[in-house]
Design an enzyme around this catalytic site. Sequence first.
Site, PDB file in Angstrom:
ATOM      1  N   CYS A 137       0.830  -1.207   0.000  1.00  0.00           N
ATOM      2  CA  CYS A 137       0.000   0.000   0.000  1.00  0.00           C
ATOM      3  C   CYS A 137       0.870   1.264   0.000  1.00  0.00           C
ATOM      4  O   CYS A 137       1.513   1.550  -1.004  1.00  0.00           O
ATOM      5  CB  CYS A 137      -0.959  -0.041   1.188  1.00  0.00           C
ATOM      6  SG  CYS A 137      -2.361   1.079   1.030  1.00  0.00           S
TER       7      CYS A 137
ATOM      8  N   HIS B 107      -3.678  -5.134  -0.006  1.00  0.00           N
ATOM      9  CA  HIS B 107      -3.189  -5.711   1.252  1.00  0.00           C
ATOM     10  C   HIS B 107      -3.313  -7.233   1.177  1.00  0.00           C
ATOM     11  O   HIS B 107      -4.326  -7.804   1.622  1.00  0.00           O
ATOM     12  CB  HIS B 107      -3.995  -5.180   2.439  1.00  0.00           C
ATOM     13  CG  HIS B 107      -3.701  -3.759   2.797  1.00  0.00           C
ATOM     14  ND1 HIS B 107      -2.740  -3.410   3.719  1.00  0.00           N
ATOM     15  CD2 HIS B 107      -4.233  -2.592   2.327  1.00  0.00           C
ATOM     16  CE1 HIS B 107      -2.689  -2.083   3.825  1.00  0.00           C
ATOM     17  NE2 HIS B 107      -3.586  -1.571   2.990  1.00  0.00           N
TER      18      HIS B 107
ATOM     19  N   GLU C 184      -2.021  -9.480   2.923  1.00  0.00           N
ATOM     20  CA  GLU C 184      -2.002 -10.163   4.224  1.00  0.00           C
ATOM     21  C   GLU C 184      -3.398 -10.513   4.717  1.00  0.00           C
ATOM     22  O   GLU C 184      -3.560 -11.430   5.538  1.00  0.00           O
ATOM     23  CB  GLU C 184      -1.282  -9.316   5.268  1.00  0.00           C
ATOM     24  CG  GLU C 184      -1.941  -7.986   5.598  1.00  0.00           C
ATOM     25  CD  GLU C 184      -1.481  -6.833   4.716  1.00  0.00           C
ATOM     26  OE1 GLU C 184      -1.702  -5.663   5.088  1.00  0.00           O
ATOM     27  OE2 GLU C 184      -0.896  -7.110   3.648  1.00  0.00           O
TER      28      GLU C 184
END
Length: 587
Positions: A396, A524, A526
């Site tokens: 990001c 993102h 994750e």
Amino acid sequence: MKYILVTGGVISGIGKGIIASSVGTILKSCGLHVTAIKIDPYINIDAGTFSPYEHGEVFVLDDGGEVDLDLGNYERFLDIRLTKDNNLTTGKIYQSVINKERRGDYLGKTVQVVPHITDAIQEWVMKQAKIPVDEDDVEPQVCVIELGGTVGDIESMPFIEAFRQFQFKVKRENFCNIHVSLVPQPNSTGEQKTKPTQNSVRELRGLGLSPDLIMCRCSTPLETAVKEKISMFCHVEPTQVICVQDVSSVYKVPLLLENQGVVSYFCQRLNLHVEMRPRKMLSKWKEMADRSDRLLEHVSIALVGKYTKLADSYTSVIKALEHSALAVNHKLEVKYIDSADLEPTTLEEEPVKYHEAWQKLCSSHGVVFSLCLFMNPFNSSHYSRILLVLFCVGVCLGMQLAVCEFARNFCLSFSDANSTEFNPESQYPVVIDMPEHNPGQMGGTMRLGKRRTIFKSSASVLRKLYGDVDYVDERHRHRFEVNPELKHHFEKKGLQFVGQDVEGERMEVIELENHCYFVGVQYHPEFTSRPIKPSPPYFGLLLAAAGKLQSYLSKGCRLSPRDTYSSSSGSSSPEADISEPKFPSLS
């Protein structure tokens, strides 16, 4: 539908989220479909405007919901996809009731906490519990509900009252309460103290809820005498007092609960009809727990960010790194580095801190840039040379600042390159705010949720790590983007934009030519990482850091047998088999 309410006492942050997730995991291992709801008693509509230092990271869901980090635990443990309505807040409930009042739905009645707020809470829970969260789109059979905060907090009183009524509405055989409490063990005496738990349970019972299971958080296993004392003073059987001591890995918590007969108790208490046979899913958890303890080789990753003083600010990043490290058979060491400590101003004011930060960075095997904030973004060719040597992932804002860094050091005419977030008057705005961004209102105005990224290059390393797919769907949360008008300047110098949005207007993935592993992603990744399905960008970083990336790619993206999970480990679906970690498209 069976409802399991998880409440907490004595202190907040006691581990209700992990326990709720673990309860769901062992029930899902029995072949049941499980969903989860997190209740946060604060008045905010959602977690989107919180500082990470307040409640940890803001977790983002497929539908763009900005929610509490515990929903990330639910998704990772249960391998499900939740929606924003699975996170219920006081703000959402009051907003819903007030909107109804304004429409005249209450026909002129006085709107009160009881019954209108409490009824709204019950209706929300019952409606949301029926929403499918698994890939097979089957309605859940069990709903695990975590009530945030601690019993006795004034802001949680309407929720406690709502569930006091709720237990009678859905009948006793369909509702049970798990109370999580702390059993402290002072160093001065070494004795496990039960009084905080007794007081917490007494207060909960005074509010109309009687716990069916008391889960005791403690540093060491509960002594038998302590269990019996809690049983006697808290009106439960000794078998209903469950010990959840500190363990080396969260993967061991479901096994702790299973070994103490929690599934058997739920079968009896909630009249659940499940087969009590060896379960593949729990075998997987056991193998992961054992494997994490056996790892001998270490890999260190530097996490450079703005909120590194609180590890919960990067919970999903840490979990994604852990999943990937486990997959490559290495024990993970995370080095937290405050991005401000790398600044030239820190060298002038606190030179020791400055050199320590740089030493941490340079001694790491790889780097993750996430939520970085540099007052003078990467104003150093020395920093640029460091990045060319290390394996890096920019996430990001980390990707945006990598573009700023590249522009300043490799595009000769862009020495003043910057993001308009930091310098609106920059002569070379390489990162700009998005046209639809509304600066007048903060909550829910970012580019949020699952978006498609199209790979533009067949030679992309990240594309290969995703399984050589044409596109991936990942979750986003940002207000600014790389300036698409300057794209050709960067690509001439070797910074390739290998992933873009469907329209080809937003830059989603960058890779540096002739570098083993230097990638940046606007999304993102994750948030969609799972224990047996590591996120490909983080998995690639760990492969590179462990010296295995080129071998992995040359073998068609397959690990060697010693790095794979056994065929008996099972997957997150109760009946599925898995012979090795899965790295499919996340679409």
